[in-house]
Each structure stands twice: as structure tokens, then as C-alpha cells.
Design an enzyme around this catalytic site. Structure first.
Site, PDB file in Angstrom:
ATOM      1  N   LYS A  31       9.147  33.114  54.157  1.00  0.00           N
ATOM      2  CA  LYS A  31       7.706  32.905  54.380  1.00  0.00           C
ATOM      3  C   LYS A  31       7.336  31.419  54.234  1.00  0.00           C
ATOM      4  O   LYS A  31       6.640  30.871  55.072  1.00  0.00           O
ATOM      5  CB  LYS A  31       6.875  33.736  53.379  1.00  0.00           C
ATOM      6  CG  LYS A  31       7.131  35.234  53.465  1.00  0.00           C
ATOM      7  CD  LYS A  31       6.257  36.005  52.490  1.00  0.00           C
ATOM      8  CE  LYS A  31       6.534  35.706  51.022  1.00  0.00           C
ATOM      9  NZ  LYS A  31       7.885  36.077  50.559  1.00  0.00           N
ATOM     10  N   ARG A  79      15.105  27.730  40.950  1.00  0.00           N
ATOM     11  CA  ARG A  79      13.872  28.307  40.388  1.00  0.00           C
ATOM     12  C   ARG A  79      14.215  29.330  39.315  1.00  0.00           C
ATOM     13  O   ARG A  79      15.158  30.110  39.480  1.00  0.00           O
ATOM     14  CB  ARG A  79      13.062  28.979  41.512  1.00  0.00           C
ATOM     15  CG  ARG A  79      11.920  28.130  42.000  1.00  0.00           C
ATOM     16  CD  ARG A  79      11.250  28.677  43.223  1.00  0.00           C
ATOM     17  NE  ARG A  79      10.758  30.048  43.117  1.00  0.00           N
ATOM     18  CZ  ARG A  79      10.066  30.655  44.071  1.00  0.00           C
ATOM     19  NH1 ARG A  79       9.767  30.019  45.185  1.00  0.00           N
ATOM     20  NH2 ARG A  79       9.660  31.898  43.913  1.00  0.00           N
ATOM     21  N   ARG A  90      -1.165  39.970  47.858  1.00  0.00           N
ATOM     22  CA  ARG A  90      -0.014  40.743  47.382  1.00  0.00           C
ATOM     23  C   ARG A  90      -0.432  42.089  46.843  1.00  0.00           C
ATOM     24  O   ARG A  90       0.437  42.886  46.457  1.00  0.00           O
ATOM     25  CB  ARG A  90       0.690  39.976  46.267  1.00  0.00           C
ATOM     26  CG  ARG A  90       1.724  38.992  46.741  1.00  0.00           C
ATOM     27  CD  ARG A  90       2.151  38.173  45.553  1.00  0.00           C
ATOM     28  NE  ARG A  90       3.550  37.951  45.528  1.00  0.00           N
ATOM     29  CZ  ARG A  90       4.134  36.820  45.911  1.00  0.00           C
ATOM     30  NH1 ARG A  90       3.414  35.832  46.374  1.00  0.00           N
ATOM     31  NH2 ARG A  90       5.433  36.689  45.831  1.00  0.00           N
ATOM     32  N   ARG A 141      19.160  29.222  46.974  1.00  0.00           N
ATOM     33  CA  ARG A 141      18.015  28.308  47.158  1.00  0.00           C
ATOM     34  C   ARG A 141      18.030  27.203  46.101  1.00  0.00           C
ATOM     35  O   ARG A 141      18.311  27.435  44.938  1.00  0.00           O
ATOM     36  CB  ARG A 141      16.696  29.078  47.067  1.00  0.00           C
ATOM     37  CG  ARG A 141      15.494  28.141  47.130  1.00  0.00           C
ATOM     38  CD  ARG A 141      14.201  28.838  47.446  1.00  0.00           C
ATOM     39  NE  ARG A 141      13.853  29.876  46.502  1.00  0.00           N
ATOM     40  CZ  ARG A 141      12.808  30.683  46.649  1.00  0.00           C
ATOM     41  NH1 ARG A 141      12.046  30.588  47.726  1.00  0.00           N
ATOM     42  NH2 ARG A 141      12.544  31.603  45.750  1.00  0.00           N
ATOM     43  N   ARG A 189      11.413  41.261  41.355  1.00  0.00           N
ATOM     44  CA  ARG A 189      10.431  40.796  42.349  1.00  0.00           C
ATOM     45  C   ARG A 189      10.448  41.720  43.569  1.00  0.00           C
ATOM     46  O   ARG A 189       9.403  42.030  44.142  1.00  0.00           O
ATOM     47  CB  ARG A 189      10.758  39.357  42.762  1.00  0.00           C
ATOM     48  CG  ARG A 189      10.369  38.349  41.694  1.00  0.00           C
ATOM     49  CD  ARG A 189      11.072  37.021  41.884  1.00  0.00           C
ATOM     50  NE  ARG A 189      10.735  36.346  43.116  1.00  0.00           N
ATOM     51  CZ  ARG A 189      11.489  35.383  43.664  1.00  0.00           C
ATOM     52  NH1 ARG A 189      12.616  35.007  43.087  1.00  0.00           N
ATOM     53  NH2 ARG A 189      11.103  34.815  44.776  1.00  0.00           N
TER      54      ARG A 189
HETATM   55  P1  AP5 Z   1      11.792  30.656  51.507  1.00  0.00           P
HETATM   56  O1  AP5 Z   1      11.183  30.143  52.765  1.00  0.00           O
HETATM   57  O2  AP5 Z   1      11.639  29.851  50.266  1.00  0.00           O
HETATM   58  O3  AP5 Z   1      11.348  32.197  51.296  1.00  0.00           O
HETATM   59  P2  AP5 Z   1      10.013  32.813  50.749  1.00  0.00           P
HETATM   60  O4  AP5 Z   1       9.772  34.071  51.483  1.00  0.00           O
HETATM   61  O5  AP5 Z   1       8.913  31.807  50.744  1.00  0.00           O
HETATM   62  O6  AP5 Z   1      10.504  33.141  49.270  1.00  0.00           O
HETATM   63  P3  AP5 Z   1       9.755  33.067  47.888  1.00  0.00           P
HETATM   64  O7  AP5 Z   1      10.802  33.419  46.866  1.00  0.00           O
HETATM   65  O8  AP5 Z   1       9.060  31.744  47.684  1.00  0.00           O
HETATM   66  O9  AP5 Z   1       8.728  34.187  48.024  1.00  0.00           O
HETATM   67  P4  AP5 Z   1       8.068  34.970  46.910  1.00  0.00           P
HETATM   68  O10 AP5 Z   1       6.998  35.647  47.645  1.00  0.00           O
HETATM   69  O11 AP5 Z   1       8.946  35.827  46.095  1.00  0.00           O
HETATM   70  O12 AP5 Z   1       7.679  33.822  45.852  1.00  0.00           O
HETATM   71  P5  AP5 Z   1       6.346  32.974  45.645  1.00  0.00           P
HETATM   72  O13 AP5 Z   1       6.757  31.588  45.446  1.00  0.00           O
HETATM   73  O14 AP5 Z   1       5.313  33.308  46.632  1.00  0.00           O
HETATM   74  O15 AP5 Z   1      13.361  30.885  51.794  1.00  0.00           O
HETATM   75  C1  AP5 Z   1      14.222  31.336  50.770  1.00  0.00           C
HETATM   76  C2  AP5 Z   1      15.600  30.648  50.904  1.00  0.00           C
HETATM   77  O16 AP5 Z   1      16.176  31.086  52.135  1.00  0.00           O
HETATM   78  C3  AP5 Z   1      15.544  29.116  50.991  1.00  0.00           C
HETATM   79  O17 AP5 Z   1      16.673  28.589  50.347  1.00  0.00           O
HETATM   80  C4  AP5 Z   1      15.579  28.816  52.491  1.00  0.00           C
HETATM   81  O18 AP5 Z   1      16.152  27.545  52.762  1.00  0.00           O
HETATM   82  C5  AP5 Z   1      16.452  29.959  52.979  1.00  0.00           C
HETATM   83  N1  AP5 Z   1      16.113  30.374  54.352  1.00  0.00           N
HETATM   84  C6  AP5 Z   1      14.862  30.460  54.898  1.00  0.00           C
HETATM   85  N2  AP5 Z   1      14.949  30.905  56.171  1.00  0.00           N
HETATM   86  C7  AP5 Z   1      16.278  31.141  56.401  1.00  0.00           C
HETATM   87  C8  AP5 Z   1      17.010  31.613  57.544  1.00  0.00           C
HETATM   88  N3  AP5 Z   1      16.415  31.937  58.687  1.00  0.00           N
HETATM   89  N4  AP5 Z   1      18.359  31.751  57.418  1.00  0.00           N
HETATM   90  C9  AP5 Z   1      19.005  31.421  56.252  1.00  0.00           C
HETATM   91  N5  AP5 Z   1      18.363  30.940  55.152  1.00  0.00           N
HETATM   92  C10 AP5 Z   1      17.010  30.808  55.233  1.00  0.00           C
HETATM   93  O19 AP5 Z   1       5.847  33.602  44.244  1.00  0.00           O
HETATM   94  C11 AP5 Z   1       6.557  33.390  43.048  1.00  0.00           C
HETATM   95  C12 AP5 Z   1       5.866  34.121  41.914  1.00  0.00           C
HETATM   96  O20 AP5 Z   1       4.520  33.627  41.752  1.00  0.00           O
HETATM   97  C13 AP5 Z   1       5.688  35.637  42.130  1.00  0.00           C
HETATM   98  O21 AP5 Z   1       6.835  36.366  41.727  1.00  0.00           O
HETATM   99  C14 AP5 Z   1       4.481  35.921  41.213  1.00  0.00           C
HETATM  100  O22 AP5 Z   1       4.846  35.930  39.854  1.00  0.00           O
HETATM  101  C15 AP5 Z   1       3.612  34.676  41.431  1.00  0.00           C
HETATM  102  N6  AP5 Z   1       2.662  34.842  42.554  1.00  0.00           N
HETATM  103  C16 AP5 Z   1       2.650  34.144  43.714  1.00  0.00           C
HETATM  104  N7  AP5 Z   1       1.627  34.552  44.495  1.00  0.00           N
HETATM  105  C17 AP5 Z   1       0.991  35.517  43.806  1.00  0.00           C
HETATM  106  C18 AP5 Z   1      -0.126  36.345  44.098  1.00  0.00           C
HETATM  107  N8  AP5 Z   1      -0.766  36.269  45.269  1.00  0.00           N
HETATM  108  N9  AP5 Z   1      -0.515  37.238  43.166  1.00  0.00           N
HETATM  109  C19 AP5 Z   1       0.130  37.354  41.982  1.00  0.00           C
HETATM  110  N10 AP5 Z   1       1.198  36.621  41.652  1.00  0.00           N
HETATM  111  C20 AP5 Z   1       1.633  35.702  42.555  1.00  0.00           C
END
Ligand code: AP5
Length: 223
Positions: A18, A165, A93, A132, A176
């Protein structure tokens, strides 16, 4: 030509790509990228009261309470009125967050125009998150195999040391994923019923996925 704001929600499991795709889409369409995960990590790094409260939820792979996330979202959303719209990455979410987003956008005369679901199987998620590496300074994201930095362990953009991370440990990834299934996946039905959900295959090269994503978004806007 699009004459009104365009608001795009990106949905998908942790590690679906994402963040990677949201940055590309925001740059291509001049939209504001709002990642609640990035905003929360900024608060944790600053050790602000909000960051202190959020940190333990994030370390356990749990959702941060809605009211804390809403405060941050509001601040970010209202800084950019008049721009072309937003890519929401990691928000909403929960059902309550989806309702709040509708309400906030309605106050600005806007709505969720398209919700894109990046489909990626669990095995790929674990591989992506396991490799990552993130820059704690500028937020750039790498992968040890699929997107390594030019100099091992150092950010290409700002030269800072890359980190794993805290929530990218395998047991936290599983948690997660489980939270995603129970709280966030049901939103697919909500946006499907509204007719704004688009499913995009999240497997393959980043550029190929981005081409599919752009098609899905443009197709929706042209409706
Ligand atoms: P990446 O693009 O970083 O993936 P992502 O979907 O953004 O993953 P996240 O782990 O950031 O999502 P998440 O929703 O769990 O975490 P968030 O930070 O929002 O890609 C991942 C890896 O794959 C990278 O190394 C990339 O290079 C690689 N990659 C990408 N595309 C690829 C491809 N095509 N092929 C191969 N490799 C590829 O949230 C973290 C925490 O914050 C949550 O757990 C929660 O505690 C809190 N939080 C955040 N938002 C909320 C909310 N709205 N409400 C409540 N808590 C929240």
C-alpha cells in the site's frame, strides 16, 4: 479532465504494498498521501503524548484507538484543503473509521471515489515484511531482495542507517494479519456495496502493479 477532488482509499493486508503504491499514485496524480502508519511512527519518534500512547499498540500489532488516529487524520486532512484530493493508506481500518472518513470528506464536499484492494496472499506478505528495511529519517522503504539500497544498510535518499520496523517480527506480523482479517477486511463489503471497490492483483513487479492500479483508478473516475 477531472475537475473535482479525487479521494482514493488503498486497502490490503499488512505488506500488500500500500505504501509503495500510494507514493507512486500520489506523485502521478498530484494527490496528498496520508499514511496513518507513517503519521503514528512520526509521533512515536517525537515521543509526543500521542506517540507514547500509540507505541504499545503498534508494537503488539494491535490497532491504535480510533480517537487517537482521528486527531492526526483531521490535522493532516485540513492542512490540504483545495488540493486535488488524497490517497488514504492504512485508513480506514474499522467500520467507525470508515464512517468518520465519510463524514470528514462530506464536510469538504468530497467522498471516497474509489477503494482499491491490493490482493496479496499471506505467504507473500510474510516474505515482504520479513525483508523490509525502512529509513527512520526520511521514511524511504526498501527490501533486502526486491529493492535493496545501493549501499547495504544505508538509505539512498538521505544516507541514514536503515532499520527493521519493530512490528515486522514474525509473531507481530501474524497478529497484524489477524487484526486485519477481523477489523479491516469487512470494509471490502462496505465499499463493494457502494460500487466503488476495485480489486487489483498485488503480485508482480512494482511498476506492473502500479499500471494496474492507475487503470483501476482512472476507470472509476471516468464512470
Ligand atoms: P509496503 O509498501 O511498505 O507495504 P504496506 O502495505 O504499506 O505495509 P505496512 O506494513 O506499512 O502496512 P500496515 O498496514 O500493516 O502498516 P501501517 O504502517 O499502516 O511494502 C512492504 C515491503 O514489500 C517493502 O519492503 C517493499 O519494498 C516490498 N514490496 C512492495 N511492493 C512489492 C512488490 N510488488 N514486490 C516485492 N516486494 C514489494 O500501520 C502500522 C501500525 O500502525 C498498525 O499495525 C497499527 O498499530 C497502527 N495504525 C496505522 N493506521 C492505523 C489506523 N488507521 N487505525 C489504528 N491503528 C493504525
Amino acid at each position: 479532465m477531472v475537475t473535482r477532488a479525487l479521494d482514493v482509499v488503498l486497502l490490503g493486508p499488512p505488506g500488500a504494498g500500500k505504501g509503495t503504491q500510494a507514493k507512486c499514485l500520489a506523485a502521478a496524480l498530484s494527490l496528498l498521501h496520508i499514511s496513518t502508519g507513517d503519521l503514528l511512527r512520526e509521533e512515536v519518534a517525537k515521543n509526543s503524548p500521542l506517540g507514547q500512547e500509540a507505541a504499545s499498540f503498534m508494537q503488539r500489532g494491535e490497532l491504535v484507538p480510533d480517537d487517537l488516529v482521528a486527531k492526526m487524520l483531521l490535522a493532516r486532512l485540513y492542512t490540504q484543503q483545495g488540493l486535488a484530493g488524497c490517497v488514504f493508506d492504512g485508513y480506514p481500518r474499522t467500520q467507525a473509521q470508515a464512517e468518520l472518513l465519510d463524514q470528514l470528506l462530506a464536510e469538504l464536499g468530497r467522498r471516497v471515489d474509489v477503494a482499491v484492494y491490493l490482493e496479496v496472499p499471506d505467504g507473500e506478505v510474510v516474505a515482504r515484511l520479513g525483508g523490509r528495511r525502512s529509513c527512520p529519517n526520511c521514511g524511504a522503504v526498501y527490501h533486502v531482495q526486491t529493492k535493496p539500497p545501493a549501499r547495504e544498510g544505508l538509505c539512498d535518499v538521505c544516507g541514514s542507517g536503515l532499520v527493521v520496523r519493530e512490528d515486522d517480527r514474525e509473531e507481530v506480523i501474524r497478529q497484524r494479519l489477524s487484526v486485519y482479517r477481523s477489523h479491516t477486511e469487512p470494509l471490502l463489503e462496505l465499499y463493494e456495496k457502494r460500487g466503488v471497490l476495485r480489486r487489483v492483483d498485488g503480485l508482480g513487479a512494482v511498476d506492473a502493479i502500479f499500471a494496474r492500479l492507475k487503470e483501476a483508478v482512472k476507470g472509476s473516475v471516468a464512470r
